[in-house]
Scaffold this motif. Structure first.
Motif, short mmCIF file in Angstrom:
data_model
loop_
_atom_site.label_atom_id
_atom_site.label_comp_id
_atom_site.label_asym_id
_atom_site.label_seq_id
_atom_site.Cartn_x
_atom_site.Cartn_y
_atom_site.Cartn_z
N LEU A 17 0.85 -1.29 -0.04
CA LEU A 17 -0.22 -0.04 -0.09
C LEU A 17 0.73 1.28 0.01
O LEU A 17 0.75 2.12 -0.64
N GLY A 18 2.19 1.20 0.77
CA GLY A 18 2.93 2.27 0.78
C GLY A 18 3.57 2.60 -0.58
O GLY A 18 3.73 3.73 -1.07
N ARG A 19 3.91 1.67 -1.18
CA ARG A 19 4.44 1.40 -2.49
C ARG A 19 3.59 2.21 -3.41
O ARG A 19 4.01 3.04 -4.32
N LEU A 20 2.42 1.63 -3.58
CA LEU A 20 1.36 2.18 -4.29
C LEU A 20 1.14 3.84 -4.10
O LEU A 20 0.80 4.42 -5.08
N ALA A 21 0.81 4.17 -2.98
CA ALA A 21 1.03 5.54 -2.56
C ALA A 21 1.79 6.34 -3.28
O ALA A 21 1.49 7.39 -4.01
N VAL A 22 3.29 5.96 -3.40
CA VAL A 22 4.26 6.65 -3.66
C VAL A 22 4.07 6.62 -5.28
O VAL A 22 4.19 7.63 -5.80
N GLU A 23 3.92 5.53 -5.91
CA GLU A 23 3.50 5.44 -7.56
C GLU A 23 2.24 6.26 -7.66
O GLU A 23 2.44 7.04 -8.85
N VAL A 28 0.94 11.78 -13.36
CA VAL A 28 0.68 13.13 -13.73
C VAL A 28 -0.86 13.57 -13.58
O VAL A 28 -1.22 14.57 -13.24
N THR A 29 -1.69 12.70 -14.18
CA THR A 29 -2.99 13.09 -14.20
C THR A 29 -4.02 12.35 -13.16
O THR A 29 -3.38 11.17 -12.50
N LEU A 30 -5.13 12.90 -12.75
CA LEU A 30 -5.96 12.15 -11.77
C LEU A 30 -6.31 11.00 -12.45
O LEU A 30 -6.40 9.71 -12.00
N MET A 33 -3.87 8.32 -12.16
CA MET A 33 -3.83 7.92 -10.34
C MET A 33 -4.85 6.97 -10.05
O MET A 33 -4.71 5.86 -9.42
N GLU A 34 -6.13 7.54 -10.80
CA GLU A 34 -7.16 6.49 -10.41
C GLU A 34 -7.14 5.23 -11.15
O GLU A 34 -7.30 4.12 -10.49
N GLY A 35 -6.61 5.01 -12.20
CA GLY A 35 -6.41 3.53 -12.86
C GLY A 35 -5.27 2.98 -12.44
O GLY A 35 -5.37 1.52 -11.94
N LEU A 36 -4.28 3.48 -11.70
CA LEU A 36 -3.20 2.72 -10.95
C LEU A 36 -3.92 2.17 -9.80
O LEU A 36 -3.51 1.16 -9.35
N VAL A 37 -4.18 3.09 -8.95
CA VAL A 37 -4.81 2.67 -7.69
C VAL A 37 -6.04 1.74 -7.87
O VAL A 37 -5.96 0.52 -6.95
N ALA A 38 -6.68 1.81 -8.78
CA ALA A 38 -7.89 0.77 -8.86
C ALA A 38 -7.31 -0.56 -9.18
O ALA A 38 -7.77 -1.73 -8.67
#
Length: 193
Positions: A17-23, A28-30, A33-38
């Motif tokens: 989860l920590g690594r994901l937050a850093v990534e 650059v774009t929301l 971010m949303e795609g990566l986190v999902a």
């Protein structure tokens, strides 16, 4: 004991989860971010479900024997028989004790399957409900695309058909039971209720 196993297993998940937050903070774009986190978040959550299943499996108590509906007693117990189940988060493996009889034709029994309310097919009930909902609103191809977009899980057309047929059979049985219950609740005509 199983709660301790879950807590001790959270370390790698917390690190992920920590690594994901850093990534995500580097995106650059929301939208990125949303795609990566999902996508990656779904994998972390799947790991959490797997961790909980494994902790339960480690704590499963061996029974002296199990008797099936066929009347055959099964006294041989074998640990760690795994069954894959595809959930909305991806595939998990459910480990459980198999009870065998040694009698030809008498299959193994897995009491933990009933405790977990595992579906007979390889898809979780929640995933089946989602697939059935999408199938009702369009074609199997469209349902496949919607399930994939919502969960990252790919269900084939034949499996979507099987899920839909099973849901329709359950709906018919539900309404028949409901009508029977309503008829039983109505007092007889001319009689005292």
């Amino acid at each position: 004991a199983s709660a301790d196993a879950v807590v001790s297993g959270l370390g790698p998940l917390a690190a992920g989860l920590g690594r994901l937050a850093v990534e995500a903070s580097r995106a650059v774009t929301l939208d990125a971010m949303e795609g990566l986190v999902a996508e990656r978040g779904r994998e972390l959550l799947r790991g959490l479900v797997q961790l909980a299943l494994d902790a339960q499996a480690d704590g499963e108590v061996r029974l002296a024997q199990v008797t099936g509906s066929d009347g055959v007693r099964r006294g041989r117990a074998e640990r760690d028989h795994a069954r894959p189940v595809v959930t909305r988060l991806g595939e998990v493996r459910v480990r459980r004790i198999a009870y065998r009889s040694g009698v030809r034709g008498a299959g193994s029994l897995f009491p933990r399957d009933a405790v977990l309310n595992l579906p007979p097919c390889g898809y979780s009930w929640a995933l089946q409900r989602l697939a059935e909902m999408f199938t009702r609103s369009g074609s199997y191809e469209q349902a496949h695309e919607f399930v994939l977009a919502a969960t990252g899980v790919s269900i084939g057309k034949r499996q979507l058909e099987q899920i839909t047929v099973a849901a329709a059979a359950d709906a018919e049985r539900f309404y028949q039971d409901r009508l029977r219950d309503q008829a039983a609740a109505v007092p007889p005509a001319g009689g005292q209720g």
